[in-house]
Design a protein around this motif. Structure first.
Motif, PDB file in Angstrom:
ATOM      1  N   ALA A 129       0.853  -1.184   0.000  1.00  0.00           N
ATOM      2  CA  ALA A 129       0.000   0.000   0.000  1.00  0.00           C
ATOM      3  C   ALA A 129       0.890   1.236   0.000  1.00  0.00           C
ATOM      4  N   ALA A 130       0.467   2.243  -0.739  1.00  0.00           N
ATOM      5  CA  ALA A 130       1.216   3.493  -0.775  1.00  0.00           C
ATOM      6  C   ALA A 130       1.108   4.200   0.565  1.00  0.00           C
ATOM      7  N   THR A 131       2.149   4.947   0.894  1.00  0.00           N
ATOM      8  CA  THR A 131       2.124   5.737   2.124  1.00  0.00           C
ATOM      9  C   THR A 131       1.270   6.980   1.895  1.00  0.00           C
ATOM     10  N   ARG A 132       0.908   7.627   2.970  1.00  0.00           N
ATOM     11  CA  ARG A 132       0.122   8.868   2.861  1.00  0.00           C
ATOM     12  C   ARG A 132       0.886   9.916   2.058  1.00  0.00           C
ATOM     13  N   GLU A 133       2.179   9.998   2.281  1.00  0.00           N
ATOM     14  CA  GLU A 133       3.003  10.974   1.557  1.00  0.00           C
ATOM     15  C   GLU A 133       2.996  10.685   0.057  1.00  0.00           C
ATOM     16  N   GLU A 134       3.064   9.388  -0.307  1.00  0.00           N
ATOM     17  CA  GLU A 134       3.054   9.016  -1.720  1.00  0.00           C
ATOM     18  C   GLU A 134       1.722   9.339  -2.377  1.00  0.00           C
ATOM     19  N   THR A 135       0.616   9.060  -1.685  1.00  0.00           N
ATOM     20  CA  THR A 135      -0.688   9.365  -2.278  1.00  0.00           C
ATOM     21  C   THR A 135      -0.902  10.866  -2.372  1.00  0.00           C
ATOM     22  N   ASP A 136      -0.474  11.605  -1.338  1.00  0.00           N
ATOM     23  CA  ASP A 136      -0.595  13.067  -1.383  1.00  0.00           C
ATOM     24  C   ASP A 136       0.197  13.644  -2.552  1.00  0.00           C
ATOM     25  N   ALA A 137       1.419  13.129  -2.751  1.00  0.00           N
ATOM     26  CA  ALA A 137       2.257  13.617  -3.847  1.00  0.00           C
ATOM     27  C   ALA A 137       1.611  13.308  -5.196  1.00  0.00           C
ATOM     28  N   ALA A 138       1.029  12.120  -5.336  1.00  0.00           N
ATOM     29  CA  ALA A 138       0.377  11.742  -6.594  1.00  0.00           C
ATOM     30  C   ALA A 138      -0.837  12.627  -6.864  1.00  0.00           C
ATOM     31  N   ILE A 139      -1.606  12.916  -5.835  1.00  0.00           N
ATOM     32  CA  ILE A 139      -2.787  13.778  -5.993  1.00  0.00           C
ATOM     33  C   ILE A 139      -2.366  15.186  -6.375  1.00  0.00           C
ATOM     34  N   LEU A 140      -1.357  15.721  -5.689  1.00  0.00           N
ATOM     35  CA  LEU A 140      -0.878  17.068  -6.004  1.00  0.00           C
ATOM     36  C   LEU A 140      -0.334  17.150  -7.430  1.00  0.00           C
ATOM     37  N   LYS A 141       0.347  16.114  -7.873  1.00  0.00           N
ATOM     38  CA  LYS A 141       0.861  16.081  -9.237  1.00  0.00           C
ATOM     39  C   LYS A 141      -0.293  16.105 -10.239  1.00  0.00           C
ATOM     40  N   LYS A 142      -1.342  15.337  -9.969  1.00  0.00           N
ATOM     41  CA  LYS A 142      -2.500  15.298 -10.863  1.00  0.00           C
ATOM     42  C   LYS A 142      -3.200  16.662 -10.892  1.00  0.00           C
ATOM     43  N   ILE A 143      -3.347  17.293  -9.733  1.00  0.00           N
ATOM     44  CA  ILE A 143      -3.966  18.629  -9.681  1.00  0.00           C
ATOM     45  C   ILE A 143      -3.146  19.619 -10.489  1.00  0.00           C
ATOM     46  N   GLU A 144      -1.832  19.543 -10.356  1.00  0.00           N
ATOM     47  CA  GLU A 144      -0.959  20.439 -11.110  1.00  0.00           C
ATOM     48  C   GLU A 144      -1.123  20.222 -12.619  1.00  0.00           C
ATOM     49  N   MET A 145      -1.222  18.972 -13.051  1.00  0.00           N
ATOM     50  CA  MET A 145      -1.420  18.672 -14.467  1.00  0.00           C
ATOM     51  C   MET A 145      -2.759  19.235 -14.956  1.00  0.00           C
ATOM     52  N   LEU A 146      -3.814  19.083 -14.146  1.00  0.00           N
ATOM     53  CA  LEU A 146      -5.123  19.616 -14.522  1.00  0.00           C
ATOM     54  C   LEU A 146      -5.105  21.134 -14.611  1.00  0.00           C
ATOM     55  N   GLU A 147      -4.415  21.774 -13.682  1.00  0.00           N
ATOM     56  CA  GLU A 147      -4.334  23.245 -13.706  1.00  0.00           C
ATOM     57  C   GLU A 147      -3.581  23.732 -14.945  1.00  0.00           C
ATOM     58  N   ARG A 148      -2.514  23.030 -15.311  1.00  0.00           N
ATOM     59  CA  ARG A 148      -1.776  23.405 -16.538  1.00  0.00           C
ATOM     60  C   ARG A 148      -2.657  23.216 -17.769  1.00  0.00           C
ATOM     61  N   ALA A 149      -3.411  22.106 -17.801  1.00  0.00           N
ATOM     62  CA  ALA A 149      -4.298  21.852 -18.957  1.00  0.00           C
ATOM     63  C   ALA A 149      -5.386  22.903 -19.013  1.00  0.00           C
ATOM     64  N   ARG A 150      -5.928  23.285 -17.863  1.00  0.00           N
ATOM     65  CA  ARG A 150      -6.987  24.302 -17.825  1.00  0.00           C
ATOM     66  C   ARG A 150      -6.439  25.653 -18.315  1.00  0.00           C
ATOM     67  N   ALA A 151      -5.204  25.974 -17.888  1.00  0.00           N
ATOM     68  CA  ALA A 151      -4.596  27.249 -18.297  1.00  0.00           C
ATOM     69  C   ALA A 151      -4.381  27.307 -19.798  1.00  0.00           C
ATOM     70  N   LYS A 152      -4.169  26.133 -20.401  1.00  0.00           N
ATOM     71  CA  LYS A 152      -3.967  26.082 -21.850  1.00  0.00           C
ATOM     72  C   LYS A 152      -5.295  25.929 -22.584  1.00  0.00           C
TER      73      LYS A 152
END
Length: 148
Positions: free
Chosen positions: A122-145
């Motif tokens: 199972a992923a650690t809390r830190e790993e899941t948080d990092a994955a979620i933040l990365k996905k949010i960042e990707m969505l924000e970049r796509a939205r900006a474009k």
């Protein structure tokens, strides 16, 4: 106290096991029927660790082990099909467990799951948080474009 690999001193109640043909047959027959190493070892009158040691040391036993498991999975698949056709035919069959086992076995045969039986951790809390933040960042970049 441990001695050489696969043996323990008699003070612990363990001794080196010399597998007879009858023990091998009992183990492999039970493994083919139950797909359970612990039950198969009990049927042979040995500890499961002894069976794993023999599998590592003897290629012929390792091959017979794989064949027994394949037969066991075929039997499980047959029982699952019988249950699907007539639920009363296999009243004690755990369908979800059977499905998971057959899926895992099929994946292992296709190289999708390690044959060691080691489950993914199972992923650690830190790993899941990092994955979620990365996905949010990707969505924000796509939205900006203007892509999202």
């Amino acid at each position: 106290m441990e001695g050489m690999m696969g043996e323990r001193r008699v003070t612990t109640g363990w001794t080196r096991v010399r597998w007879t043909a009858a023990m091998r047959e009992a183990f492999l027959d039970t493994l083919a029927r139950e797909c359970n190493v612990t039950l198969a070892a009990e049927a042979a009158g040995v500890r499961k660790e002894s069976a794993y040691l023999l599998r590592r040391k003897e290629p012929a036993f390792r091959d017979a082990w794989q064949e027994a498991l394949a037969l066991g999975y075929q039997a499980l698949e047959t029982r699952m099909l019988a249950r699907a056709i007539n639920p009363a035919s296999e009243p004690d069959l755990d369908e979800m467990l059977g499905f998971r086992l057959l899926t895992r076995h099929g994946n292992a045969l296709n190289g999708k799951v390690p044959r060691t039986g080691v489950l993914p951790r199972a992923a650690t809390r830190e790993e899941t948080d990092a994955a979620i933040l990365k996905k949010i960042e990707m969505l924000e970049r796509a939205r900006a474009k203007g892509l999202a």
